[in-house]
Scaffold this active site. Structure first.
Site, PDB file in Angstrom:
ATOM      1  N   ASP A 130       1.043  -1.017   0.030  1.00 58.60           N
ATOM      2  CA  ASP A 130       0.096   0.048   0.143  1.00 58.60           C
ATOM      3  C   ASP A 130       0.979   1.231  -0.157  1.00 58.60           C
ATOM      4  O   ASP A 130       0.876   1.980  -0.982  1.00 58.60           O
ATOM      5  CB  ASP A 130      -1.015   0.026   1.120  1.00 58.60           C
ATOM      6  CG  ASP A 130      -2.067   1.104   0.836  1.00 58.60           C
ATOM      7  OD1 ASP A 130      -2.683   1.026  -0.022  1.00 58.60           O
ATOM      8  OD2 ASP A 130      -2.262   1.671   1.945  1.00 58.60           O
ATOM      9  N   CYS A 187     -18.266  -4.413 -15.581  1.00 56.68           N
ATOM     10  CA  CYS A 187     -19.270  -4.245 -14.732  1.00 56.68           C
ATOM     11  C   CYS A 187     -20.715  -4.266 -15.717  1.00 56.68           C
ATOM     12  O   CYS A 187     -21.749  -4.069 -15.035  1.00 56.68           O
ATOM     13  CB  CYS A 187     -19.031  -2.680 -14.364  1.00 56.68           C
ATOM     14  SG  CYS A 187     -17.777  -2.612 -13.097  1.00 56.68           S
ATOM     15  N   CYS A 240     -15.457   4.804   4.365  1.00 51.92           N
ATOM     16  CA  CYS A 240     -16.845   4.694   3.624  1.00 51.92           C
ATOM     17  C   CYS A 240     -16.729   3.273   2.875  1.00 51.92           C
ATOM     18  O   CYS A 240     -15.894   3.072   2.234  1.00 51.92           O
ATOM     19  CB  CYS A 240     -17.115   5.759   2.719  1.00 51.92           C
ATOM     20  SG  CYS A 240     -18.763   5.425   1.841  1.00 51.92           S
TER      21      CYS A 240
HETATM   22 FE1  SF4 Z   1     -19.196  -2.372 -11.227  1.00 55.48          FE
HETATM   23 FE2  SF4 Z   1     -19.974  -0.624  -9.550  1.00 55.48          FE
HETATM   24 FE3  SF4 Z   1     -21.685  -2.152 -10.222  1.00 55.48          FE
HETATM   25 FE4  SF4 Z   1     -19.652  -3.258  -8.925  1.00 55.48          FE
HETATM   26  S1  SF4 Z   1     -21.334  -1.552  -8.399  1.00 55.48           S
HETATM   27  S2  SF4 Z   1     -20.260  -4.167 -10.759  1.00 55.48           S
HETATM   28  S3  SF4 Z   1     -18.009  -1.923  -9.430  1.00 55.48           S
HETATM   29  S4  SF4 Z   1     -20.551  -0.464 -11.785  1.00 55.48           S
END
Ligand code: SF4
Length: 345
Positions: A130, A187, A240
Site C-alpha cells: 500500500d 461491470c 466509507c
Molecule cells: Fe461495477 Fe460499481 Fe456495479 Fe460493482 S457496483 S459491478 S464496481 S458498476
C-alpha cells in the site's frame, strides 16, 4: 535438481496465509495512464506522496533492477458487520475493524521475502504494501486476479473486493497468470456504485475524485472538511464502504480466515461522545495497531463532530459544546454540528 521458483513462491506465500497468489510479467508497469490522468486533474488532493512516488510506480526497475515478474498477493478481509448499536455512534469502513493491515500484511511480506532468499539465494526481491510505490490493483488486474470496477476497486468476479493487496517484485521470469475473459469480468450495464455515492466522488466510470471521497476526507485529509460535503458523510466517521456494499460482486464475499482482522469491540461503530471526551493522547494510544489511528485524534474528532451534526440528535449538544475550549479545527466542526442541531451560538 532444478527448482521451479514459481512453485516455491506460491507454496511459501500460501503457507504464510496469502489466500490469493498470482503472477504477472513486469517489463512495464500497469495502470500508469489512469494514474497520470488522476494526478493531472489534481484529484489526489493533499496526498502529495502520490506525486512523489510516481517515478517508481511507472518504472518498477527503479525498485528492483532487472525486475522480470510481479507476485500479486491477496488476503480476504471480509467479516460480517456487527449489529448497529444505534444512538450516537459513527460507522467505520470494514477494512479498519481489526488489526492494521500494514502490520499484518507487511510482516508476512517481510517473512516471505526472507524465506524466498533462503530457498532461492540468487533471487532479487522487492516487496511493498500500500504505502509502497506500486499500483497494486493494476498489477492484480494484469495478473488476472480480477478486474478494476467502475468504483476503482479490484473486484474478483463473484467474490468481491474486500481484500488487501500486496505486490512483490522479483528478477526471474515466472509463467504469468493471464487475465481471463468472460462476461462477468467487467461491470456490464451496472452503475450502482456511481449512483450511491453521496458526495458525487465519481466523475465518471473508473474516475474517482479523491477530494470528494468520504474515505479521503475522513482518513487522509488533514484540514477542514468542505462544508458542502459534510451532510453527505452521513454516519461515516472513518472511511466509507458504500461503493463496495452496493456492488453485486460483494453479495457473498469469502469470509476472512484472519482472526486478527475480526472487528475489535467498538471499532465497527465508534461511540462518538466517548471519542470526543477522551484526551487526544489517550485516544491515540488506545488506537495503537489499528488503522483508526491514521487521521490522528484531531481528525477523528473533526469527523465525529460532523457525524453528530448529521445524526440530528440533540443529546449530542453538551459534548459538542465541550469542544469549544479547543484551539484547533475541531471547534469549527463542532460549531457546524451545533448549528445543525439548532444550538449554534
Ligand atoms: Fe461495477 Fe460499481 Fe456495479 Fe460493482 S457496483 S459491478 S464496481 S458498476
Amino acid at each position: 535438481m532444478h527448482t521451479d521458483p514459481g512453485r516455491v513462491i506460491r507454496a511459501q506465500a500460501e503457507a504464510l496465509g496469502f489466500t490469493r497468489v498470482r503472477f504477472a510479467r513486469a517489463s512495464d508497469a500497469p495502470g500508469i495512464a489512469a494514474y497520470d490522468a488522476f494526478l493531472s486533474q489534481g484529484r489526489h488532493g493533499s496526498m502529495g506522496w502520490m506525486v512523489a512516488s510516481r517515478g517508481p510506480r511507472a518504472n518498477p526497475g527503479e525498485l528492483l533492477p532487472g525486475v522480470r515478474s510481479a507476485v500479486v498477493l491477496g488476503v480476504d478481509h471480509a467479516w460480517p458487520r456487527p449489529a448497529d448499536p444505534g444512538g450516537l455512534t459513527g460507522k467505520v469502513a470494514s477494512y479498519a475493524w481489526g488489526r492494521d493491515y500494514h502490520n499484518l500484511v507487511g510482516k508476512r511480506l517481510r517473512r516471505l521475502a526472507r524465506d524466498l532468499r533462503e530457498a532461492l539465494p540468487d533471487l532479487g526481491v522487492y516487496w511493498g504494501v500500500d504505502s509502497r510505490p506500486l499500483i497494486e490493483r493494476a498489477w492484480a488486474e494484469r495478473s488476472g486476479m480480477g478486474f478494476i470496477g467502475r468504483n476503482c476497486c479490484l473486484i474478483v468476479p463473484g467474490q468481491g473486493s474486500y481484500l488487501f493487496l500486496a505486490v512483490l517484485l522479483i528478477d526471474v521470469d515466472l509463467e504469468p497468470d493471464l487475465p481471463r475473459g468472460g462476461a462477468d469480468r467487467h461491470c456490464g450495464s451496472c452503475r450502482r456504485c456511481l449512483d450511491v455515492c453521496p458526495t458525487d466522488a465519481f466523475v465518471d466510470s473508473h474516475q474517482l475524485d479523491a477530494r470528494r471521497c468520504i474515505s479521503y476526507l475522513t482518513i487522509e485529509h488533514r484540514g477542514a472538511i468542505p462544508e458542502p460535503l459534510r451532510a453527505g458523510m452521513g454516519r461515516w466517521v472513518f472511511g466509507c464502504d458504500l461503493c463496495q456494499e452496493v456492488c453485486p460482486h460483494n453479495h457473498a464475499p469469502p469470509p476472512s480466515p484472519e482472526p486478527d482482522l475480526a472487528p475489535r469491540p467498538d471499532h465497527a461503530w465508534l461511540p462518538l461522545p466517548a471519542l470526543l471526551q477522551t484526551p487526544d493522547d489517550v485516544l491515540e494510544q488506545s488506537l495503537l495497531g489499528s488503522p483508526l489511528r491514521r487521521p490522528g485524534a484531531i481528525g477523528l474528532k473533526r469527523n465525529a463532530c460532523v457525524v453528530l451534526g448529521n445524526l440530528g440528535d440533540v443529546a449530542a449538544i453538551p459534548v459538542l459544546e465541550a469542544q469549544r475550549h479547543r484551539g484547533d479545527l475541531v471547534v469549527e466542526h463542532a460549531e457546524w454540528a451545533l448549528d445543525r442541531l439548532g444550538a449554534g451560538s
